[in-house]
Design a protein around this motif. Structure first.
Motif, PDB file in Angstrom:
ATOM      1  N   ARG A  54       0.832  -1.213   0.000  1.00 38.74           N
ATOM      2  CA  ARG A  54       0.000   0.000   0.000  1.00 38.74           C
ATOM      3  C   ARG A  54       0.864   1.259   0.000  1.00 38.74           C
ATOM      4  N   LEU A  55       1.966   1.237   0.707  1.00 38.73           N
ATOM      5  CA  LEU A  55       2.807   2.431   0.792  1.00 38.73           C
ATOM      6  C   LEU A  55       3.599   2.686  -0.492  1.00 38.73           C
ATOM      7  N   ASP A  56       3.577   1.731  -1.424  1.00 37.98           N
ATOM      8  CA  ASP A  56       4.211   1.958  -2.722  1.00 37.98           C
ATOM      9  C   ASP A  56       3.333   2.791  -3.642  1.00 37.98           C
ATOM     10  N   VAL A  57       2.048   2.872  -3.330  1.00 38.36           N
ATOM     11  CA  VAL A  57       1.096   3.613  -4.160  1.00 38.36           C
ATOM     12  C   VAL A  57       0.868   4.986  -3.516  1.00 38.36           C
ATOM     13  N   PHE A  58       0.924   6.051  -4.344  1.00 37.22           N
ATOM     14  CA  PHE A  58       0.800   7.409  -3.810  1.00 37.22           C
ATOM     15  C   PHE A  58      -0.545   7.641  -3.131  1.00 37.22           C
ATOM     16  N   ALA A  59      -1.616   7.129  -3.689  1.00 41.87           N
ATOM     17  CA  ALA A  59      -2.939   7.351  -3.087  1.00 41.87           C
ATOM     18  C   ALA A  59      -2.996   6.762  -1.678  1.00 41.87           C
ATOM     19  N   TRP A  60      -2.416   5.588  -1.485  1.00 37.96           N
ATOM     20  CA  TRP A  60      -2.387   5.002  -0.147  1.00 37.96           C
ATOM     21  C   TRP A  60      -1.467   5.786   0.780  1.00 37.96           C
TER      22      TRP A  60
END
Length: 189
Positions: A54-60
């Motif tokens: 999740r922390l690899d995705v900017f929205a997350w």
């Protein structure tokens, strides 16, 4: 003439002491709300929902890192601003220094204590601080307008007719507890 200047100097130092006491009280309320709400939000919500994927995705990252900081900043600014006495609120520099000192100190500490990397690491904390400060000060001004309207209708005027910092903190604690309980049972994931 000498006695008058001594009295004037004493009243000036009394006013300065009153201003300093008001500022320290605002900073203490802001720091307490900042620490408690930051802890509750980060451990009650963020730690339960964050994963490496999740922390690899900017929205997350935005939802799990920056929005909680924004919420903490709003609560901190609001608690510090509401603590400032009514007679001191007319001074804009005093009002802003009482309201924004704790979030600015937290931002400075965050930059100094962490390894800031990339544009997101530099810009997003400043953006969340600015947005949280504007929202917190706006809510405080709206609450002042509501207090002014209600004081005209009532024969007595209480400045803290609305919810205080403890009530806000309690509401956030209950909401974070509910989210933590849902996340702990696996209902959220």
């Amino acid at each position: 003439m000498n006695g008058a200047s001594a009295t004037e100097g004493g009243s000036r130092s009394g006013r300065a002491g009153g201003v300093l006491f008001a500022l320290v009280r605002c900073w203490a309320a802001g720091a307490a709300v900042h620490v408690v709400s930051g802890y509750v939000i980060s451990h009650g919500l963020v730690d339960l929902l964050s994963t490496d994927e999740r922390l690899d995705v900017f929205a997350w990252r935005l939802a799990l890192r920056h929005v909680p900081v924004l919420l903490t900043t709003v609560l901190t600014v609001l608690a510090a601003a509401r603590t400032l006495p009514g007679e001191r609120r007319t001074s804009r520099p005093l009002y802003l220094s009482a309201s924004l000192a704790v979030p600015l100190a937290a931002l400075g500490y965050g930059y100094a204590a962490s390894q800031v990397s990339g544009m997101e690491g530099v810009l997003m904390p400043a953006v969340t601080l600015a947005t949280g400060a504007v929202v917190g000060l706006s809510v405080d001004r709206l609450m002042d307008d509501t207090d002014a309207e209600s004081s005209q209708a009532a024969p007595y005027a209480w400045r803290d007719a609305g919810a205080g910092a403890a009530a806000y903190l309690g509401g956030i604690s209950v909401a974070a507890g509910v989210v933590a309980a849902l996340a702990g049972t696996g209902a959220v994931g």
